[in-house]
Design a protein around this motif. Sequence first.
Motif, PDB file in Angstrom:
ATOM      1  N   HIS A  99     -57.545  57.245  22.704  1.00 54.96           N
ATOM      2  CA  HIS A  99     -57.974  58.134  21.626  1.00 54.96           C
ATOM      3  C   HIS A  99     -56.914  59.178  21.290  1.00 54.96           C
ATOM      4  O   HIS A  99     -56.343  59.193  20.208  1.00 54.96           O
ATOM      5  CB  HIS A  99     -59.288  58.825  22.016  1.00 54.96           C
ATOM      6  CG  HIS A  99     -59.737  59.849  21.018  1.00 54.96           C
ATOM      7  ND1 HIS A  99     -59.922  59.574  19.693  1.00 54.96           N
ATOM      8  CD2 HIS A  99     -60.024  61.165  21.180  1.00 54.96           C
ATOM      9  CE1 HIS A  99     -60.300  60.661  19.049  1.00 54.96           C
ATOM     10  NE2 HIS A  99     -60.373  61.645  19.934  1.00 54.96           N
ATOM     11  N   LYS A 135     -59.564  56.068  12.816  1.00 53.64           N
ATOM     12  CA  LYS A 135     -60.721  55.273  13.205  1.00 53.64           C
ATOM     13  C   LYS A 135     -60.640  53.849  12.686  1.00 53.64           C
ATOM     14  O   LYS A 135     -61.269  52.956  13.250  1.00 53.64           O
ATOM     15  CB  LYS A 135     -62.003  55.941  12.686  1.00 53.64           C
ATOM     16  CG  LYS A 135     -62.302  57.270  13.364  1.00 53.64           C
ATOM     17  CD  LYS A 135     -63.645  57.809  12.950  1.00 53.64           C
ATOM     18  CE  LYS A 135     -63.973  59.101  13.704  1.00 53.64           C
ATOM     19  NZ  LYS A 135     -65.319  59.621  13.352  1.00 53.64           N
ATOM     20  N   ARG A 149     -62.906  48.916  18.690  1.00 53.25           N
ATOM     21  CA  ARG A 149     -64.351  49.083  18.582  1.00 53.25           C
ATOM     22  C   ARG A 149     -64.985  49.422  19.927  1.00 53.25           C
ATOM     23  O   ARG A 149     -66.122  49.889  19.977  1.00 53.25           O
ATOM     24  CB  ARG A 149     -64.978  47.804  18.031  1.00 53.25           C
ATOM     25  CG  ARG A 149     -64.834  46.596  18.936  1.00 53.25           C
ATOM     26  CD  ARG A 149     -65.502  45.381  18.352  1.00 53.25           C
ATOM     27  NE  ARG A 149     -64.903  45.025  17.077  1.00 53.25           N
ATOM     28  CZ  ARG A 149     -65.352  44.033  16.317  1.00 53.25           C
ATOM     29  NH1 ARG A 149     -66.401  43.313  16.712  1.00 53.25           N
ATOM     30  NH2 ARG A 149     -64.755  43.745  15.166  1.00 53.25           N
ATOM     31  N   ASN A 150     -64.241  49.191  21.020  1.00 52.30           N
ATOM     32  CA  ASN A 150     -64.740  49.558  22.343  1.00 52.30           C
ATOM     33  C   ASN A 150     -64.486  51.024  22.661  1.00 52.30           C
ATOM     34  O   ASN A 150     -64.946  51.507  23.699  1.00 52.30           O
ATOM     35  CB  ASN A 150     -64.092  48.686  23.403  1.00 52.30           C
ATOM     36  CG  ASN A 150     -64.452  47.220  23.239  1.00 52.30           C
ATOM     37  OD1 ASN A 150     -65.547  46.903  22.803  1.00 52.30           O
ATOM     38  ND2 ASN A 150     -63.517  46.328  23.587  1.00 52.30           N
ATOM     39  N   ASP A 151     -63.728  51.711  21.814  1.00 52.03           N
ATOM     40  CA  ASP A 151     -63.454  53.128  22.029  1.00 52.03           C
ATOM     41  C   ASP A 151     -64.664  53.935  21.569  1.00 52.03           C
ATOM     42  O   ASP A 151     -65.137  53.798  20.424  1.00 52.03           O
ATOM     43  CB  ASP A 151     -62.203  53.539  21.244  1.00 52.03           C
ATOM     44  CG  ASP A 151     -61.671  54.900  21.692  1.00 52.03           C
ATOM     45  OD1 ASP A 151     -62.440  55.636  22.346  1.00 52.03           O
ATOM     46  OD2 ASP A 151     -60.512  55.193  21.393  1.00 52.03           O
ATOM     47  N   ARG A 152     -65.172  54.785  22.442  1.00 46.93           N
ATOM     48  CA  ARG A 152     -66.370  55.559  22.105  1.00 46.93           C
ATOM     49  C   ARG A 152     -66.107  56.604  21.046  1.00 46.93           C
ATOM     50  O   ARG A 152     -67.030  57.105  20.420  1.00 46.93           O
ATOM     51  CB  ARG A 152     -66.920  56.213  23.364  1.00 46.93           C
ATOM     52  CG  ARG A 152     -65.970  57.213  23.987  1.00 46.93           C
ATOM     53  CD  ARG A 152     -66.570  57.836  25.223  1.00 46.93           C
ATOM     54  NE  ARG A 152     -65.665  58.830  25.812  1.00 46.93           N
ATOM     55  CZ  ARG A 152     -65.986  59.553  26.887  1.00 46.93           C
ATOM     56  NH1 ARG A 152     -67.168  59.375  27.477  1.00 46.93           N
ATOM     57  NH2 ARG A 152     -65.129  60.437  27.352  1.00 46.93           N
ATOM     58  N   GLN A 153     -64.829  56.927  20.832  1.00 51.40           N
ATOM     59  CA  GLN A 153     -64.517  57.933  19.822  1.00 51.40           C
ATOM     60  C   GLN A 153     -64.458  57.349  18.407  1.00 51.40           C
ATOM     61  O   GLN A 153     -64.361  58.087  17.440  1.00 51.40           O
ATOM     62  CB  GLN A 153     -63.158  58.581  20.147  1.00 51.40           C
ATOM     63  CG  GLN A 153     -63.102  59.269  21.489  1.00 51.40           C
ATOM     64  CD  GLN A 153     -63.996  60.501  21.549  1.00 51.40           C
ATOM     65  OE1 GLN A 153     -64.373  61.050  20.501  1.00 51.40           O
ATOM     66  NE2 GLN A 153     -64.338  60.935  22.749  1.00 51.40           N
ATOM     67  N   LYS A 154     -64.507  56.002  18.304  1.00 44.15           N
ATOM     68  CA  LYS A 154     -64.383  55.370  16.989  1.00 44.15           C
ATOM     69  C   LYS A 154     -65.580  55.689  16.090  1.00 44.15           C
ATOM     70  O   LYS A 154     -65.430  55.974  14.892  1.00 44.15           O
ATOM     71  CB  LYS A 154     -64.224  53.860  17.159  1.00 44.15           C
ATOM     72  CG  LYS A 154     -64.080  53.089  15.846  1.00 44.15           C
ATOM     73  CD  LYS A 154     -63.892  51.614  16.115  1.00 44.15           C
ATOM     74  CE  LYS A 154     -63.749  50.827  14.808  1.00 44.15           C
ATOM     75  NZ  LYS A 154     -62.513  51.188  14.094  1.00 44.15           N
ATOM     76  N   TYR A 155     -66.782  55.670  16.677  1.00 41.53           N
ATOM     77  CA  TYR A 155     -68.003  55.906  15.896  1.00 41.53           C
ATOM     78  C   TYR A 155     -68.629  57.256  16.221  1.00 41.53           C
ATOM     79  O   TYR A 155     -69.841  57.446  16.034  1.00 41.53           O
ATOM     80  CB  TYR A 155     -69.016  54.792  16.169  1.00 41.53           C
ATOM     81  CG  TYR A 155     -68.476  53.409  15.897  1.00 41.53           C
ATOM     82  CD1 TYR A 155     -68.337  52.953  14.593  1.00 41.53           C
ATOM     83  CD2 TYR A 155     -68.092  52.571  16.944  1.00 41.53           C
ATOM     84  CE1 TYR A 155     -67.836  51.678  14.333  1.00 41.53           C
ATOM     85  CE2 TYR A 155     -67.589  51.312  16.692  1.00 41.53           C
ATOM     86  CZ  TYR A 155     -67.467  50.865  15.382  1.00 41.53           C
ATOM     87  OH  TYR A 155     -66.980  49.621  15.138  1.00 41.53           O
ATOM     88  N   ALA A 156     -67.842  58.176  16.715  1.00 38.55           N
ATOM     89  CA  ALA A 156     -68.374  59.504  17.028  1.00 38.55           C
ATOM     90  C   ALA A 156     -68.753  60.248  15.742  1.00 38.55           C
ATOM     91  O   ALA A 156     -67.985  60.266  14.766  1.00 38.55           O
ATOM     92  CB  ALA A 156     -67.350  60.301  17.828  1.00 38.55           C
TER      93      ALA A 156
END
Length: 632
Positions: free
Chosen positions: A595, A605, A610-617
């Motif tokens: 991130h 983004k 897509r496995n990064d939790r910050q992508k859909y924060a």
Amino acid sequence: MVNSEEERMEEGGLEGVTPAQQLCRFFSQGRHCNFGKKCKFLHVRDDGKAHEKETVSTSYPAASVGHRPSPVRRPCRYFIAGHCTMEDRCRFWHPPQLALLDDQPVPGNQTRAEQRIQPVPHPSVLQEVKLSDMTEDIAKQLRDTEISQLKKRFPKDQLIIQERSDGKVTYYRATVKATDPDWPFDLKEIDIMVSFPDNYPQEIFTLDIPLDQDLPSVMARHVQQASLEWLQAKHATNQLMGKVELLFRPFLRWLDRSLERLFTEGARQLKKDIDLEKAGLQFIPYQELQATVSETSEPASDAAAADRDEDIEMTQEEGKLVQQENLGGDEGTEKEETSHLVENIKISNPRRGTEVKLLGLMLGENTATVVAPQITVSLQCNRCKVTADLTLTGRTPCSAQCENCTTSISAAFRPCMLHHYSDVLGYLDLQNTTAVDLVLQECELTVGCLSCSQEGPVQNLAYGQTKEFNCENCHTKLSILAESTKFHYIQPRTNKTGSSGVSYKTLRDPAVQKGKPLPEKGTCKHFKQSHRWLRFPCCGRTYPCDVCHDENQDHPMELATRMICGFCAKEQPYGNGKPCVSCGGMMTRGTYTSHWEGGRGCRNKAKMSRNDRQKYANSNKTVSRKAAAEKK
């Protein structure tokens, strides 16, 4: 594909002839018929040449009695395997007795080829057995087989059989000759003496190189040691694989391949001993020293015996190389000379203070000795932990004061002789300070040449780099290599009264010890995540970072080429982002997230995983119209 019967008859031009009277055109032309015995046409060949070949083939075994078969008429391997597409046109011999197998039924799941190929019985010799199947009878059979093969291998003029007086052990002395046509040595053979124990081959046979031959004793010992190591390694490998193998013939093959290399290595050791003898040095084995000390020493107390054992261990660790004095005439016996040498070792090399060793020391072939008359060492104050450099000579001790706390510091250096059997540079007698590093680049060394026995100065020696130079007298090529320095504090001995005569306030281990972390684990105030010290080639000193170098030195900084691990103090070549070669620890912070981590990550983004939790924060968060308008 085979045509129909009508088409085949029309092609053959035999209209009105029944198929049973028509010849198969495939078989008559020497080709293979896919129908075989089920074919409705005749499988007959009226070719005269084919008939002649068949006649010759049939009469060949009888005609060849008493004559050597021609190489051209050797049996056809395809016919023996099951089928030959050439049939009678094949130029190799088709044994007629094998053709009878085609009319016999194949038993079980056995194929026609397996039926034809029958193993030829040969008298096999037992060479190896599984370890689980080993019995006393099999072991005895293997041992007898090995002895019989040994007697057949060597003629009578190259084999001598000797039995011990009790008749339990038999020794076989054989002469092994080199088979290499380009053999470089004048000595082309070597005598070996072997004996097979009763439980052979469950244990290796004994091997000795007799000394009553033209081979020098140094080379004979080297060949014997290398051979025993190979036998033990081979036996251990067989044990792991769960088998027992006869090792004498494999050993002979290995010895024949490796004899030139073993002779070359043994000749190098012999040359080294001869050069040492010319330089006035003598190599005394540890066993001889121990036997001499036990014979000449009188009964002493337990403390004196412990001191004597420690002296012997010191002699073994330092390489057993002693300096021999010129004794006039034939004065004294050989034992007295050896005893005198042992006394010189105890007096001239007292092990006390801080021992300075050069790890990874490699001297060139013609480099005899190295002595350091002057060294520059980095010392750390025991009170305020401030490090300063101090130049020491082997003549007089040096006294100084700490620049920070004005503590009185004293240091003295007692040099030793470096050679092929010892890596001890000398000993430091320190008070109120500890040794941190040896500035090898500023040390003055004196190197002795084996060719001319002359000494010359050497400077600017760096860690991890081979220093090559020529002798000033005979211009022989010399070389020195040192990987790192090790400081080892030697605990003082206590006398009979229990006092050592040394103040225990000054006893402190060196600041840098291999296997232990550096002070502050190698970090500094500038970089808290860098656990290492860098060795800069401009001055040869170590600092945690380039800023620390610039603060303590007044010359331009050069990029570091070596570094010391902050967790285990292992000196190694510089590598950015690589773990330590000794402990495997990461000396720099090398873990980063995807991130955002100091500018190395990603905040876009659309490009984020897509496995990064910050992508859909905050993507499902409700935003008011007012906030959206203000954002626009």
